[in-house]
Each structure stands twice: as structure tokens, then as C-alpha cells.
Design a protein around this motif. Structure first.
Motif, short mmCIF file in Angstrom:
data_model
loop_
_atom_site.label_atom_id
_atom_site.label_comp_id
_atom_site.label_asym_id
_atom_site.label_seq_id
_atom_site.Cartn_x
_atom_site.Cartn_y
_atom_site.Cartn_z
N GLN A 23 2.62 1.27 -1.97
CA GLN A 23 3.95 1.85 -2.06
C GLN A 23 3.95 3.29 -1.56
O GLN A 23 4.91 3.73 -0.92
CB GLN A 23 4.44 1.79 -3.51
CG GLN A 23 5.90 2.19 -3.67
CD GLN A 23 6.45 1.83 -5.04
OE1 GLN A 23 6.01 0.87 -5.68
NE2 GLN A 23 7.42 2.60 -5.51
N GLY A 24 2.88 4.03 -1.83
CA GLY A 24 2.81 5.40 -1.35
C GLY A 24 2.74 5.49 0.16
O GLY A 24 3.42 6.33 0.78
N ILE A 25 1.93 4.62 0.78
CA ILE A 25 1.84 4.62 2.25
C ILE A 25 3.18 4.21 2.86
O ILE A 25 3.67 4.83 3.82
CB ILE A 25 0.71 3.68 2.71
CG1 ILE A 25 -0.65 4.24 2.26
CG2 ILE A 25 0.73 3.52 4.23
CD1 ILE A 25 -1.81 3.28 2.50
N GLY A 28 5.66 6.96 2.38
CA GLY A 28 5.35 8.08 3.28
C GLY A 28 5.87 7.84 4.69
O GLY A 28 6.25 8.78 5.39
N LEU A 29 5.88 6.58 5.11
CA LEU A 29 6.37 6.24 6.45
C LEU A 29 7.89 6.08 6.49
O LEU A 29 8.54 6.44 7.47
CB LEU A 29 5.71 4.94 6.93
CG LEU A 29 4.21 5.00 7.17
CD1 LEU A 29 3.66 3.59 7.40
CD2 LEU A 29 3.88 5.90 8.35
N LEU A 30 8.47 5.54 5.41
CA LEU A 30 9.89 5.14 5.44
C LEU A 30 10.78 5.95 4.51
O LEU A 30 12.01 5.90 4.65
CB LEU A 30 10.00 3.66 5.06
CG LEU A 30 9.19 2.67 5.91
CD1 LEU A 30 9.27 1.27 5.30
CD2 LEU A 30 9.68 2.66 7.34
N ILE A 356 0.92 10.30 3.06
CA ILE A 356 0.19 9.14 3.60
C ILE A 356 -1.31 9.29 3.33
O ILE A 356 -1.99 8.33 2.96
CB ILE A 356 0.47 9.00 5.10
CG1 ILE A 356 1.95 8.68 5.32
CG2 ILE A 356 -0.41 7.91 5.71
CD1 ILE A 356 2.40 8.71 6.76
N GLY A 357 -1.83 10.52 3.51
CA GLY A 357 -3.26 10.74 3.30
C GLY A 357 -3.69 10.50 1.86
O GLY A 357 -4.72 9.86 1.60
N ILE A 358 -2.89 10.98 0.91
CA ILE A 358 -3.21 10.79 -0.52
C ILE A 358 -3.32 9.30 -0.84
O ILE A 358 -4.29 8.85 -1.47
CB ILE A 358 -2.12 11.44 -1.40
CG1 ILE A 358 -2.20 12.97 -1.31
CG2 ILE A 358 -2.26 10.99 -2.86
CD1 ILE A 358 -0.99 13.67 -1.91
N HIS A 359 -2.35 8.53 -0.39
CA HIS A 359 -2.32 7.13 -0.79
C HIS A 359 -3.26 6.26 0.06
O HIS A 359 -3.66 5.19 -0.39
CB HIS A 359 -0.88 6.63 -0.72
CG HIS A 359 0.01 7.29 -1.73
ND1 HIS A 359 0.73 8.45 -1.45
CD2 HIS A 359 0.26 7.00 -3.03
CE1 HIS A 359 1.40 8.82 -2.52
NE2 HIS A 359 1.14 7.97 -3.50
N THR A 360 -3.64 6.74 1.23
CA THR A 360 -4.69 6.05 1.98
C THR A 360 -6.03 6.17 1.26
O THR A 360 -6.81 5.21 1.18
CB THR A 360 -4.80 6.62 3.41
OG1 THR A 360 -3.55 6.45 4.09
CG2 THR A 360 -5.89 5.92 4.19
N LEU A 361 -6.29 7.35 0.71
CA LEU A 361 -7.52 7.54 -0.07
C LEU A 361 -7.50 6.67 -1.34
O LEU A 361 -8.53 6.13 -1.75
CB LEU A 361 -7.69 9.01 -0.44
CG LEU A 361 -8.01 9.96 0.72
CD1 LEU A 361 -8.00 11.41 0.24
CD2 LEU A 361 -9.37 9.61 1.33
#
Length: 531
Positions: A23-25, A28-30, A356-361
Motif C-alpha cells: 500500500q505504501g509503494i 507513493g506512486l498514485l 516509495i523508498g521507505i516502503h520498498t525497504l
């Protein structure tokens, strides 16, 4: 860990990590407000806990019932966006924002120290029959007080280290500002790593509660049988092994013979809608506050649609509902902000990359389960405590609450302490305290817990229609308006004060002149007729 304890392992750390990551990624995109962080909040956890209790009392399978509630919640959110229900957010003010933010902060702090509602927190390690001690009951060398004391040290150490590193930005230590900035920006991460290592290497002989995650990436619920309506080993202690993990997709048709369940799900979903709608709206209102100096603009209806669809997906996958999370969002803004010497934000780097970076990690951590299983839960309690205290420090309601216990002549220098009677200021704070206590009471009593969202909503008409009867317009501006409006009123009051001072000085001079003239006329005749 808290979700797992509240839902009897129907949801746990894996579900929380997966929901947060995807959901975070996607947001972050949308998403419409990239500085806003989605997460699980205490009020939403309370609602899902109530749904879990309802499912047990009504003989309904929790995950399908929760999924139908989530689908109805999604429908209500989409309808709210379609009819522009977010226009009511223009009526929000600091009065409601501060009460809600204080509730969120108190939940973080209580869950860290000791929450009597769910038996989470360091305090309960000092209780001998707490569930965290169960795995060691048969170990004659195990001492629960030793474990409790180490848990307390890990929590306090994590919180204190995070605060110490956070203050390094303006310290004199280390060779240059870049190092100090890194220590400040990654204060929580560094603190977690440090105290995880201390707990696992320096005190490896003392067992502590660890984060409960599966050995492989799979749902937390290990089923007793193919129906997956019971959790192994709690519900089937005589069974040597679990039947297996539950499927990722929830069976919406599993109603346990209760054909009315899909329709009935709309009832708790309505209360959940009130809570989620206000939770999102208040967080967006706080994020977009003029003091944060954001230039991106708001997107209330668009974000309502996006988060509604995400809640629908999470419900079908058996994941927690994630909403706009106040404390992480404010911390995110603070981390990306430039401030003046007085601590006021002057600008914010608004970017989707950090989101995006936070939720990718976080997504990557789903494939490092061995490391996650080594994290002591008390370290996470330390993070909760840190987040709760940080959010309180920026809450004006908390600052005014502390003034109840201060010497009146030594109150801090705020507009509402300088330009209005202290009695009226304390009265305003007391009303907020009463509403906060009412919210806490509703949330604490299981029978009425599902209706506590209504109390949050009641704060809005109280501010709009009742407070203006008890406070003047200028007093409400000083206590509850935006910074720009307060500054204009202060400038006006100071100008009026300066003008009144000039008038008083002129009157004093005129009175002195009249006194001197009268005295002269009195003396002169006496000189002319000395006898």
C-alpha cells in the motif's frame, strides 16, 4: 505483535508488513499527498478488534466477516468521495485535531508502557502469568523478573538513544554537519539496530519476547484444520502440528451457515466508516496545515477513493486496514523540513521518493524473516514510546494541559497566555480534556467501543455551535485559529495597546500640566498680598 494478540493470530506481523509495503509503494506512486504515510492506527485496531469480538460472539468466521465489513467500508468511502463529503473537513480546527492527535499519541505510549485493554507493554512483563512467559514455564533457570527488567532497559534505551541522536543536528559533536544530519535523520533506525544487538549479544543468556513471524513467507494463521477458523496451537493444543497456513485469499462464501453475514457486515462497517473517514480527514488536515509550508496542495476526495480501494484489497487478502497515520506523517514532514532557529518550518522537500523508498525497504524485510525474528518486542515498544512523545511535543493541547500545574506568573510566552484571561484558557483546555476522556472511555469499554468514532464526530459541532457561546471571537482565534490569523490579531491588539498607552501618556501629561497651572494661580495671589 499487537494485531496478533488482538485477533488470536488471524493477523500478525507478516500481514502488517505486506499491507504496509504494497500500500505504501502504490500510494507513493498514485496518492494525492506524498508526505502522508499510511499505517495501522490505534482507533482502526480497536474497530477490527471489535469486529473480531463480534465474530466470536455471533459464531461467524472472523476473516470472511472482516472482509465483508471491509468491502462495505470501501463502498461507503467511494460514495463519500462521490458526494464530496470531505467538504465538512473545512470545519475542522485545532480543537478537534489536537484531541484526535492526543488520542493517537496516548495509544502509542500506552501500548509501550502497558495497555490494560490488550495486555501489551513493558509493564506486563512484570506480571508472572503474562503470556510472554509461557514458553519458559518448564525452564527451572528462567526468572521472569530478570526478563522484565531487561525488557524495560531495552525499551527505555531505544527511546533515549533515538532522542539523543535526534538532537545531534544542532549539537557541537562530530567533524561536520553532514554526519550530524545523518545521525538525526536515521536516529530511530540506528537506535533499533544498537539495542537489538545489545539484547541479542550482550544479554544472550536472558530470553526476551521476540517478534513472532513465520519461518517462511506465509500467513501468520496456522490452522488446526482445513476450515482455518481456529489457530494452532492455541485452539488445538493436543494437535502435534498445524494443518497448514491459511490461504492468502479469504473465502467470502464461508459464512458458517449464516447467510445474512455479508449484509450484516454493513453495520460495523458504518461505524468503521465514520472512524476511517475522520481519521483520514484529520490527518490530511494536520499534514496540510499552513505551518508545515507544503505547496503540493490537498486531494481529499481523490485520496478517499485511493484508500477505499486499498482497504477493499486488504480485506480480501486478510490484511489489516491501513489509513492515514498521524504520527508517522508528522515525523515524515519533520524529517524533510528545514527549520529556523526557533524550530519553525521554513520549507519542506516534497517528494515521492522517500515514500516509495521507505516502503520498498519494508517489502524487502518480508524476505529477511530470520532477522525480524531476532528483534525483541521491547525494542519496538521503545519506538512506540518515542513516536508518542514526539507527537505530543508538537501538540498545543498538551502544552496547555501542562499549564494546569504551572505557577500562573511563570507560564510560557504564548498569545493565549498574554492576551486573554488564564481562566478562559484553562476552561478551553478542560473541555478538550473532557472530550479526550470520553473518547478514551468509549474505546475502553468493549460493549460500546464500536461507537467511539461518533464521539470524534461530535467534537465538530461542539466547536462550531457551543464554544462560541462561551468564548469571545478573539479568544477563539487565540486558542484555535491558524497561525496567520493569530499573528494578525496579535498585531491588532498590540497596536491598540500602543495607542491606549499613548492616550494614557497624553492624559497624564495634560493632568500634570493642569496641576502645575492650578498651583501657579494659587501661589501668585499670595505673593501679591503677602499680608
Amino acid at each position: 505483535a499487537i494485531y496478533q494478540n488482538s485477533t488470536n493470530s488471524m493477523m500478525g506481523a507478516i500481514e502488517m508488513l505486506l499491507a504496509t509495503a504494497w500500500q505504501g509503494i502504490a500510494y507513493g506512486l498514485l496518492g494525492g499527498q506524498p508526505m502522508m504515510i499510511n499505517g495501522a492506527t490505534g482507533p482502526v485496531l480497536a474497530i477490527q478488534t471489535v469486529i473480531f469480538e463480534m465474530s466470536n460472539n455471533l459464531g461467524l468466521p472472523f476473516l470472511p466477516f472482516n472482509a465483508w465489513c471491509g468491502i462495505w467500508l470501501m463502498v461507503f468511502l467511494l460514495l463519500a468521495a462521490f458526494v464530496d463529503l470531505n467538504r465538512m473537513m473545512k470545519h475542522l480546527s485545532r480543537f478537534t485535531d489536537e484531541i484526535f492527535a492526543s488520542l493517537i499519541a496516548s495509544i502509542f505510549i500506552l501500548d509501550a508502557i502497558g495497555n490494560p485493554l490488550n495486555k501489551n507493554g513493558v509493564y506486563f512483563y512484570f506480571v508472572e502469568d503474562h503470556r510472554s512467559h509461557d514458553p519458559y514455564r518448564d525452564d527451572p533457570e528462567y526468572n521472569y523478573l530478570t526478563t522484565a527488567f531487561l525488557s524495560l532497559v531495552l525499551m527505555v534505551g531505544t527511546t533515549a538513544t533515538a532522542f539523543m541522536l535526534r538532537s545531534m543536528k544542532h549539537a557541537r559533536f562530530f567533524p561536520n554537519q553532514s554526519i550530524r544530519n545523518i545521525l538525526c535523520d536515521f536516529a530511530v533506525v540506528i537506535s533499533i539496530v544498537a539495542w537489538v544487538c545489545i539484547g541479542n549479544f550482550l544479554f544472550d543468556q536472558v530470553p526476551t519476547e521476540k517478534l513472532n513471524v513465520p519461518e517462511t513467507f506465509s500467513p501468520t494463521l496456522q490452522c488446526c484444520d482445513a476450515s482455518c477458523n481456529s489457530a494452532w496451537p492455541a485452539d488445538c493444543p493436543d494437535q502435534d502440528a498445524a494443518w497448514g497456513a491459511r490461504p492468502w485469499l479469504v473465502d467470502l462464501m464461508d459464512t458458517n451457515g449464516k447467510a445474512w453475514m455479508p449484509v450484516f457486515g454493513a453495520v460495523p462497517a458504518m461505524f468503521a466508516f465514520i472512524l476511517v473517514f475522520l481519521d483520514d480527514g484529520i490527518t490530511w488536515h494536520l499534514v496540510n496545515h499552513p505551518a508545515n509550508k507544503l505547496t503540493h496542495g490537498d486531494a481529499y476526495n481523490y485520496d478517499t477513493v485511493v484508500l477505499g480501494l486499498m482497504i477493499g484489497v486488504n480485506s480480501i487478502l486478510g490484511l489489516p486496514w491501513l489509513v492515514a497515520s498521524t504520527v508517522p506523517s508528522i515525523i515524515h514532514i519533520q524529517a524533510m523540513a528545514e527549520k529556523d532557529k526557533n524550530g519553525r518550518i521554513t520549507s519542506v522537500v516534497e517528494t515521492r521518493l522517500t515514500h516509495i523508498g521507505i516502503h520498498t525497504l519494508i517489502l524487502a524485510s518480508c524476505f529477511a524473516l530470520t532477522l525480524l525474528r531476532a528483534i525483541p518486542v521491547p525494542v519496538l515498544y521503545g519506538v512506540f514510546l518515542f513516536m508518542g512523545i514526539v507527537s505530543l511535543s508538537t501538540n498545543e493541547f498538551w502544552q496547555r494541559f501542562k499549564m494546569f500545574f504551572m505557577q500562573p506568573s511563570r507560564l510560557p510566552d504564548y498569545p493565549f497566555t498574554k492576551y486573554m484571561p488564564h481562566k478562559k484558557m484553562h476552561m478551553f483546555t478542560a473541555i478538550q480534556v473532557a472530550l479526550f476522556a470520553l473518547l478514551t472511555a468509549f474505546r475502553s469499554i468493549k460493549v460500546i467501543a464500536i461507537a467511539f468514532a461518533v464521539v470524534i464526530k461530535i467534537c465538530i459541532p461542539i466547536r462550531m455551535y457551543i464554544l462560541p457561546r462561551w468564548f469571545s471571537e478573539e479568544e477563539l482565534i487565540l486558542l484555535d485559529a491558524e497561525d496567520d490569523e493569530i499573528e494578525r490579531l496579535v498585531a491588532k491588539l498590540e497596536n491598540e495597546g500602543a495607542h491606549e498607552e499613548e492616550v494614557d501618556q497624553a492624559e497624564d501629561q495634560q493632568a500634570a500640566f493642569n496641576y502645575t497651572t492650578d498651583a501657579a494661580y494659587t501661589v501668585l495671589p499670595n505673593r501679591a498680598n503677602p499680608g
